[in-house]
Design an enzyme around this catalytic site. Structure first.
Site, PDB file in Angstrom:
ATOM      1  N   PRO A 152       0.803  -1.213   0.000  1.00 58.52           N
ATOM      2  CA  PRO A 152       0.000   0.000   0.000  1.00 58.52           C
ATOM      3  C   PRO A 152       0.834   1.261   0.000  1.00 58.52           C
ATOM      4  O   PRO A 152       1.875   1.344   0.642  1.00 58.52           O
ATOM      5  CB  PRO A 152      -0.753  -0.106   1.313  1.00 58.52           C
ATOM      6  CG  PRO A 152       0.087  -0.944   2.179  1.00 58.52           C
ATOM      7  CD  PRO A 152       1.128  -1.601   1.371  1.00 58.52           C
ATOM      8  N   GLU A 153       0.349   2.231  -0.706  1.00 55.53           N
ATOM      9  CA  GLU A 153       0.879   3.582  -0.629  1.00 55.53           C
ATOM     10  C   GLU A 153      -0.201   4.423   0.045  1.00 55.53           C
ATOM     11  O   GLU A 153      -1.178   3.874   0.542  1.00 55.53           O
ATOM     12  CB  GLU A 153       1.219   4.088  -2.041  1.00 55.53           C
ATOM     13  CG  GLU A 153       2.173   3.135  -2.763  1.00 55.53           C
ATOM     14  CD  GLU A 153       2.501   3.536  -4.183  1.00 55.53           C
ATOM     15  OE1 GLU A 153       2.664   4.744  -4.417  1.00 55.53           O
ATOM     16  OE2 GLU A 153       2.592   2.662  -5.051  1.00 55.53           O
TER      17      GLU A 153
END
Length: 272
Positions: free
Chosen positions: A2-3
């Site tokens: 995830p960003e």
DNA sequence: AGCGGAACCTGTCGGC
DNA sequence: TGCCGACAGGTTCCGC
């Protein structure tokens, strides 16, 4: 995995479901995420505390606890939080169960075991948080700040954007997308970005993150939301993962190169 | 300061 | 079918 947009999606969903629920017990199936902290110590810190608001700083999840303390979590590549029923089917990648008093279970699962979980009394006690650069949604993240900060570094721009000491939240996908939308080569040195380009970069960072967050993040292989649904932003990616496909702007084949051991996707015509 | 390489750990996919 | 290398949304540490 995830960003910032994926983490923000998880934060919003956890916030809808978690606050007010008290931890009755903690089961640790694999302790990698806890670092040097013993599972019993972690379980003792969490047990009896109630979840409050869930927040985010960069890619870190911050769970406020009552009475006092925080759970600081980083999902790294494959970490996930899933809210499941009282007796979840044990999953191959379940690492920690937080059993809640109302019968629900907050499951932390992580195939690659890179994710981290830590209990701290105060956020200032968490060294990784102290090292983070500015969050793209913080008030300090201005065009002027960005233009000045870029002048300080000779690193390739894509590397600079992904360095969490500079800006906290961009990773490989969104760095590539932001650079494409700004028309700057990922290989350009940060200090060679003009003031006008820095303004465009600032706009693109906000625009890409805003749009991706509205679409609940990007699911390429395994990002999952708390409710086990997927993100939709992958439909809007213009260069990431599109090696050999025509650039959406000019038709030139998208290129892939290696930078800092990571794949970079860009258009050699539109980005210079 | 920048950069390449390796490491953490597991899974999947493509090529031979 | 099976083995092997490359690759994966992240981060850190080490040496040149």
């Amino acid at each position: 995995m995830p960003e910032l947009p994926e983490v923000e999606t998880v934060v919003r969903e956890l916030n809808r479901a978690l606050p007010g629920r008290r931890v009755k017990g903690v089961d640790v199936f694999r302790a990698d995420a806890l670092g040097a902290v013993a599972p019993e110590t972690f379980a003792a810190s969490m047990t009896g505390r109630a979840f409050g608001a869930v927040g985010r700083r960069g890619k870190f999840l911050l769970f406020e606890l009552a009475p006092g303390g925080f759970l600081v979590a980083h999902l790294r590549m494959t970490g996930k939080f899933i809210l499941a029923g009282p007796l979840p089917a044990p999953g191959a990648h379940h690492r920690v169960w937080f059993r809640l008093e109302d019968g629900q279970t907050l499951v932390f699962q992580d195939m690659r075991c890179f994710g981290t979980l830590a209990f701290v009394q105060r956020l200032e006690e968490s060294p990784p948080l102290a090292e983070l650069g500015v969050d793209p949604y913080a008030a300090e993240f201005t065009q002027a700040w960005l233009a000045a900060a870029l002048k300080q570094s000779r690193a390739p721009l894509k590397h600079w954007l992904m360095d969490q000491h500079n800006i906290a939240g961009l990773g490989n996908i969104y760095a590539c997308e932001v650079l494409f939308r700004t028309g700057i080569s990922p290989r350009r040195r940060a200090c060679r970005v003009t003031a006008e380009e820095a303004r465009g970069l600032h706009r693109s960072i906000r625009a890409v993150l805003d749009q991706a967050t509205r679409k609940n993040g990007t699911t390429i292989s395994d990002f999952q939301r708390v409710d086990e649904k997927f993100g939709e932003f992958q439909r809007y990616l213009r260069v990431y993962g599109r090696e050999g496909e025509p650039c959406p702007a000019c038709g030139t084949a998208i290129r892939r190169i290696r930078q800092q051991q990571r794949s970079t996707f860009f258009c050699g015509t539109c980005q210079s």
